[in-house]
Design an enzyme around this catalytic site. Structure first.
Site, mmCIF file in Angstrom:
data_model
loop_
_atom_site.group_PDB
_atom_site.id
_atom_site.type_symbol
_atom_site.label_atom_id
_atom_site.label_comp_id
_atom_site.label_asym_id
_atom_site.label_seq_id
_atom_site.Cartn_x
_atom_site.Cartn_y
_atom_site.Cartn_z
ATOM 1 C CB SER A 126 -0.758 0.107 1.514
ATOM 2 O OG SER A 126 -1.733 1.528 1.266
ATOM 3 C CE1 TYR A 146 -4.442 -1.660 4.784
ATOM 4 C CE2 TYR A 146 -3.201 -0.258 4.094
ATOM 5 C CZ TYR A 146 -4.184 -0.871 4.049
ATOM 6 O OH TYR A 146 -4.319 -1.329 2.657
#
Length: 738
Positions: free
Chosen positions: A615, A628
């Site tokens: 990501s 995350y």
């Protein structure tokens, strides 16, 4: 090749096929001396076809109806594994129809084209030829030494556009003066065709109503022999030595009934007259392992076997542990019969002339197995090369590879290999046919395949080489086996779709097992994709999923670690459970998948790719996202660590950093989208547009963009790139890599 169909392994009493002598056998050996009918054989029609023509002219027989009957008969015959094998055999029908070019009528031969399959045949798979022009080619036929040149003349006999490419078996249909012909490869009949005293057995069973024809390679000569035999009204068909059978009739129904009668008569004879254990006694050390242990052992062995089968070119694999196979592998005659090899052309064209038999104990240490396997493989390659050199001449096609297509492992099963999954599976099916053939021949006589020189003449037949050259160019990922986690939605779904489209076989791994099965079916079924239920936090499920992938396709080449989840929150809001869950799924899950696949990647020795879908948050410190983002940072750095470690075995490890992919995402649909929208003060349905507007390119990032990046990293365009992380984020300046 036509779309494959599932095939049963059949019973051990099915039968066999043999092959050819380059020299044309004398016609008196066909059991019908004096019945030459040469003049009538070269005429345009006999009484039977004339009657059919008159009926057509009177409007009682429509060409479309005849073609429909032919397709129906073909599909029925081709869908029964006791009748013929995948891709084997031909059926035909002759009918008169108007010829737009002449204004008159033309007798048209409809016959299954080259490379088709009876079970899935459609009208598009039929060659359409003017029969009178085909028959007239007899006038330019220069004899058996030149019969291959006749195939090049078939297209000049086309009716209209000609339909499918005519096969080498066309003369067997064209020259027979009856309207309907079946040429099939049933195991029960081939058992007789490959028996040492096959001619005697055929006479014993049918008393002259079915002829015996010594081995003759398919072509014009065999067609002429069939014409002569079929001229006798008492004869309903013929057993072709080392090959199969042919039957004929005045109607589609009649020829189908005759074909089935010949097949069932042969099966009944083998069952009633054959001895109980034609393969000899069971050898205790070769008994099959229990099912679960057998399948686990297969997954351990298969990458090593795929590795040797792929020495010359990359192969896919298929595993078979049916009762027929396991029984054959347990018997005393295994080595002797395996050494004799397969005989029917349809068999050994796919299986090579003989298999490799791994003679280590079923549960021998893997180090001992690989050591012995290397020895056996070296011997096999040497023997195959010498076989090629013994028979090749200046006109022979080059050797296509010296690796085995079939590897037999007593106690475990059969491993078959081919350029794609379907070819590998079909090779295994054909070896099951060969086992049934050997069983039948040994039950009533002695298995005697055709001579080695005749096998070579078919295996390296220029016509077969030409057929191979007509195959489509392989796609970018042909021969690659991929496993994609989180494959049931979003990025994962787009990735499995693109990988399959580019020729890869794909294991769709996800928590949602029902959905993965649906996706696999949509992608093309088990020859293309399988669904795997996998929780990447569970090491046992991961190991089982990797093993399932290996058994399905032969190994593993390409891993996409895409499974992910998020629980947004600040430091104060993030619980230990939130933290652990995200770390378990993303960095730990990626670790578990890579670890489970490492032995296979090393064993097959074909290199490979691991892609971590990370990501932009791995490098961009966004708000309220500590668990995350840090988990993704760990997953990203794993790319560099694994690239350094696995480079020595040719495995490249790369990563992709997407920006928020909203469309189709299971993560965003599960509450993450609402949370992010609240954080940024936008409506949830506008979240994708919001992300796009903060980028340099002002474009929303979609699942297919990430899939394309996976393809760019694995499809051969970046062959020496490893340790790279690619941003796919439409340009987020805060996430630019430094």
């Amino acid at each position: 090749m036509a779309t494959s169909k599932s095939r049963a392994d059949g019973t051990a009493q099915k039968a066999q096929k043999t092959q050819k002598t380059r020299k044309a056998p004398k016609t008196q050996k066909t059991q019908r001396a004096g019945q030459t009918q040469k003049a009538a054989g070269r005429s345009r029609a006999t009484t039977a076809t004339a009657a059919a023509s008159a009926s057509a002219a009177a409007g009682r027989v429509r060409a479309d109806d005849v073609v429909a009957e032919l397709i129906g008969r073909s599909n029925r015959l081709g869908s029964d594994p006791t009748v013929t094998n995948y891709g084997g055999g031909n059926t035909s029908a002759k009918v008169r129809r108007p010829n737009p070019a002449t204004g008159g009528e033309t007798e048209v031969l409809y016959v299954k084209g080259s490379g088709g399959d009876l079970g899935t045949l459609t009208a598009k798979g039929l060659a359409e030829l003017e029969r009178d022009r085909l028959v007239e080619l007899d006038g330019v036929y220069r004899g058996v030494a030149h019969e291959d040149e006749m195939v090049g003349l078939f297209p000049y006999c086309s009716f209209g556009t000609g339909g499918a490419t005519p096969s080498i078996d066309t003369p067997m249909h064209a020259l027979v003066d009856l309207p309907h012909v079946d040429h099939l490869h049933p195991d029960s009949v081939i058992a007789l065709a490959c028996a040492a005293d096959g001619e005697k057995l055929v006479q014993q069973i049918w008393g002259g109503t079915v002829a015996w024809v010594p081995w003759q390679r398919p072509g014009w000569e065999l067609g002429k022999m069939m014409r002569e035999i079929a001229a006798d009204p008492k004869v309903i068909g013929a057993v072709l030595g080392g090959h199969g059978m042919t039957a004929w009739g005045g109607s589609s129904d009649e020829v189908e009934k005759r074909s089935l009668k010949i097949i069932r008569d042969a099966a009944k004879f083998l069952s009633s007259k054959g001895k109980a254990e034609p393969f000899g006694a069971v050898v205790a050390s070769r008994k099959a392992l229990p099912a679960a242990q057998r399948r686990q052992r297969a997954a351990e062995l298969m990458p090593y076997l795929r590795g040797i089968a792929s020495t010359d070119r990359r192969m896919m694999g298929h595993f078979t542990d049916s009762p027929v196979v396991l029984d054959f592998l347990s018997r005393r005659k295994l080595n002797k019969l395996a050494e004799l090899g397969t005989s029917c052309p349809d068999h050994f064209l796919r299986t090579k002339i003989r298999p490799l038999v791994l003679d280590t104990p079923p549960l021998a240490p893997i180090e001992k197995v690989t050591e012995r396997l290397a020895e056996l493989h070296a011997e096999y390659r040497k023997e195959y090369t010498e076989y090629y050199q013994r028979h090749a001449d200046k006109n022979s096609p080059p050797m296509r590879g010296a690796d085995p297509a079939i590897v037999l492992v007593p106690g475990v099963g059969m491993f078959s290999f081919g350029a794609d999954k379907q070819t590998a599976r079909v090779a295994g099916e054909f070896y099951v046919n060969a086992i049934n053939v050997m069983h039948g021949a040994e039950a009533v006589s002695r298995y005697r395949p055709i001579a080695e020189a005749d096998k070579f003449a078919v295996e390296y037949w220029q016509l077969e080489e030409d057929k191979l050259k007509r195959r489509p160019k392989p796609k970018a990922l042909a021969g690659r086996i991929a496993l994609v986690t989180g494959g049931a939605s979003g990025i994962g779904l787009s990735t499995v779709q693109l990988l399959a489209d580019q020729g890869a076989c794909v294991a769709v791994a996800d928590l949602n097992g029902a959905r993965t099965a649906e996706i696999a079916a949509e992608l093309g079924g088990p020859d293309v994709a399988i669904g795997v239920t996998m929780d990447v936090t569970d090491a046992d499920q991961v190991a089982d999923g990797v093993a399932e992938t290996i058994r399905a396709f032969g190994g593993i080449d390409l891993i996409v670690n895409n499974a992910g989840i998020t629980r947004a929150g600040s430091l104060a809001d993030t619980t230990e459970r939130d933290w652990d869950l995200q770390y378990d799924i993303m960095p730990r899950g990626s670790f578990l998948v890579a670890k489970a696949a490492e032995a296979a990647l090393r064993g097959q020795g074909l290199g490979g790719d691991i892609i971590n879908v990370c990501s932009k948050n791995a490098v961009f410190a966004g708000p309220n996202n500590i668990a995350y983002s840090s988990a993704k940072a760990a997953q990203e750095h794993m790319v560099r660590l694994l690239a350094a470690e696995l480079g020595a075995i040719g495995v490249r490890v790369n990563g992709i950093n997407p920006d928020g992919v909203v469309r189709g995402s299971g993560i965003f649909a599960g509450g993450w989208g609402a949370s992010r929208a609240k954080t940024y003060g936008v409506a949830e349905e506008d979240l994708g547009k919001y992300y796009a507007q903060r980028t340099v390119l002002k474009q929303e990032v979609l699942p297919e963009h990430i899939a394309q990046a996976v393809l760019a990293l694995t499809g051969g365009q970046l062959p020496i790139t490893t340790g790279l992380v690619i941003p796919v984020d439409s340009g987020v300046p805060q996430a630019f890599l430094r």
